[in-house]
Design a protein around this motif. Structure first.
Motif, short mmCIF file in Angstrom:
data_model
loop_
_atom_site.label_atom_id
_atom_site.label_comp_id
_atom_site.label_asym_id
_atom_site.label_seq_id
_atom_site.Cartn_x
_atom_site.Cartn_y
_atom_site.Cartn_z
N SER A 59 60.01 11.81 81.02
CA SER A 59 58.93 12.59 80.44
C SER A 59 59.45 14.33 80.32
O SER A 59 59.50 14.64 79.30
CB SER A 59 57.85 12.62 80.86
OG SER A 59 56.95 11.43 81.12
N GLN A 63 60.63 16.19 76.71
CA GLN A 63 60.02 17.56 76.64
C GLN A 63 61.57 18.50 76.30
O GLN A 63 61.29 19.39 75.07
CB GLN A 63 59.40 18.37 77.75
CG GLN A 63 58.84 19.58 77.46
CD GLN A 63 58.33 20.23 78.72
OE1 GLN A 63 58.96 20.13 79.69
NE2 GLN A 63 57.09 21.06 78.81
N ALA A 357 50.18 15.29 82.18
CA ALA A 357 49.18 16.05 81.64
C ALA A 357 49.03 17.36 82.44
O ALA A 357 48.74 18.25 81.96
CB ALA A 357 47.84 15.32 82.16
N SER A 358 49.57 17.25 83.72
CA SER A 358 49.37 18.57 84.58
C SER A 358 50.55 19.68 84.14
O SER A 358 50.30 20.58 83.97
CB SER A 358 49.79 18.21 85.95
OG SER A 358 51.22 17.70 86.26
N ASP A 360 51.95 19.52 80.81
CA ASP A 360 51.87 19.35 79.27
C ASP A 360 53.32 18.96 78.88
O ASP A 360 53.83 19.25 77.90
CB ASP A 360 51.77 20.80 78.81
CG ASP A 360 51.18 21.08 77.45
OD1 ASP A 360 50.52 19.99 76.94
OD2 ASP A 360 51.56 21.94 76.70
N LEU A 361 53.43 17.62 79.43
CA LEU A 361 54.67 16.87 79.08
C LEU A 361 54.30 15.74 77.99
O LEU A 361 53.15 15.08 78.31
CB LEU A 361 55.63 16.49 80.21
CG LEU A 361 55.89 17.49 81.38
CD1 LEU A 361 56.61 17.01 82.49
CD2 LEU A 361 56.87 18.57 80.64
N TRP A 363 53.98 12.05 77.56
CA TRP A 363 54.10 10.79 78.39
C TRP A 363 54.89 9.71 78.09
O TRP A 363 54.81 9.25 77.02
CB TRP A 363 52.66 10.12 78.58
CG TRP A 363 52.43 9.28 79.58
CD1 TRP A 363 52.94 9.10 81.03
CD2 TRP A 363 51.89 7.81 79.38
NE1 TRP A 363 52.62 7.74 81.55
CE2 TRP A 363 51.85 7.00 80.51
CE3 TRP A 363 51.13 7.25 78.21
CZ2 TRP A 363 51.75 5.73 80.57
CZ3 TRP A 363 50.71 5.92 78.14
CH2 TRP A 363 51.13 5.30 79.44
#
Length: 404
Positions: A59, A63, A357-358, A360-361, A363
């Motif tokens: 992940s 990004q 989610a924490s 902002d990547l 999944w």
């Protein structure tokens, strides 16, 4: 005739269909649900760790690759090289941006120039407390080359670049306590008005930590000599290699080696390539947890054999072969490990989703990690069940029934 009749009347072992094998294998699990849960937990923790480590790494890499796609890998930066023998400070020519713009394949160019001045929130702050913020002159085309944007306010244009105005990199703005345009900062015994604050610029960290002034105002108000310190250019992707070779000769035809050319995206590319290198240790820990889980499965199966000797003896006395007993207990071990593996894959994917989610990547859980993890689970389940299965098959029906 008698011999033929005897051969026909010999007892033959019944064959177990796959459905029968699954039924007898699951019977032992259904009778001891709590032990099944505790044994499968070790497998689940090991698989969850391995899937989560690979997923988090993938992940993060995704990004970085998305950021590279957005920022582009077709930007080069030219700066003065290091003096070898003269010991004198090298400078790029004042018209370096124009020279770079004329190179075939270059789409846009801009520059910054270092200014020996300090920027402070007000004149009451000591001059030595700079907060690590540098002052730079900037051309109007710089933001386009960097593919940057202003988080608030505006960028330089032909009008405001001539007046005491300043655009702050987002790190510089945070250190100065500037939150919005319209506020003022103190430079060279006068106030400059903040007209814009930049959004983060991953490819230009030095700009993020700088207070930028217009090229014209820097000359007239801050004593800037007009020599750029860094020249940024964007070219077509296919022309990057050729432009890189031409930057030095174009900027300084008499001494091309005095020009240093760098690729700011290389750091992000290297980070993306090496992403996950530090996950090896965590993968090893996950593997250890998986082995511990396998030992737990083997221990559970051995205890199960000891507790179910009567069942084994009864099945043997009713005609079950040693091979069928082995298949039963190996199947039971595989089911036990498979349940732990499925739970581990689900937990690992959920942990990756929570991390993504924490931060902002995106999944990302690579299919190979799930396949390899579950395959390792089945392999460990097979190995863990072999010894108990062989031990069960070797039990004598008479002794097993007598001991029971």
């Amino acid at each position: 005739m008698t011999g033929t009749g005897n051969r026909r009347n010999r007892l033959r072992a019944a064959r177990l269909s796959p459905r029968d094998v699954a039924h007898v294998g699951a019977s032992g699990l259904r009778s001891r649900p709590m032990r099944v849960v505790l044994s499968a937990l070790g497998i689940a923790i090991g698989i969850a760790t391995m899937v989560a480590v690979v997923g988090v790494s993938a992940s993060s890499k995704a990004q970085l690759l998305q950021r590279l796609d957005r920022l582009g890998t077709n930007m080069l930066v030219a700066a003065p090289g290091d003096p070898l023998f003269s010991g004198e400070e090298l400078k790029l020519p004042k018209d370096a941006v124009g020279r770079v713009s004329r190179i075939e394949g270059v789409e846009s160019a801009g520059a910054t120039g270092d200014i020996d001045r300090t920027v402070r929130r007000s004149e009451k702050i000591p001059e030595g407390e700079t907060g690590g913020i540098s002052v730079k002159a900037a051309t109007e085309g710089l933001l386009e080359v960097l593919r940057g944007r202003t988080a608030s306010g505006t960028w330089f244009n032909a009008a405001n670049a001539r007046y005491p105005s300043v655009v702050l990199g987002h790190v510089a703005a945070e250190r100065l306590g500037i939150t919005s345009p319209g506020q003022q900062v103190w430079m060279d015994d006068r106030y400059f008005t903040v007209i814009g604050i930049l959004a983060p610029l991953p490819l230009a960290p030095d700009v993020e930590r700088s207070a930028l002034t217009g090229w014209s105002a820097s000359k007239s108000l801050l004593g800037f000599d007009g020599h750029p310190t860094s020249v940024y250019e964007r070219s077509a992707d296919a022309a990057v290699h050729d432009v890189r070779k031409l930057l030095g000769p174009s900027i300084s035809p008499e001494s091309p080696r005095d020009v240093k050319v760098t690729d700011p995206s290389a750091a992000l590319q290297a980070k993306a390539d090496t992403e996950g290198a530090f996950s090896t240790l965590l993968l090893g820990l996950g593997g250890i947890a998986l082995l511990v889980g396998g030992v737990g499965v083997a221990n559970t199966m051995i205890i199960s054999v000891l507790e179910r000797r009567y069942e084994i003896g009864l099945r043997r006395s009713l005609g079950a072969t040693r091979g069928q007993i082995r298949i039963q207990f190996v199947t039971e071990s595989l089911m036990l490990s498979g349940l732990g593996g499925l739970a581990g894959v689900a937990l690992g994917a959920a942990a990756t989703a929570a991390y993504a989610a924490s931060g902002d990547l995106p999944w990302v859980v690579p299919l190979w990690s799930v396949t390899a993890g579950f395959g390792a689970t089945l392999a460990i389940g097979t190995v863990a069940g072999l010894y108990p299965a062989v031990r069960a098959a070797r039990l004598s029906p008479t002794l097993a029934l007598h001991a029971a």
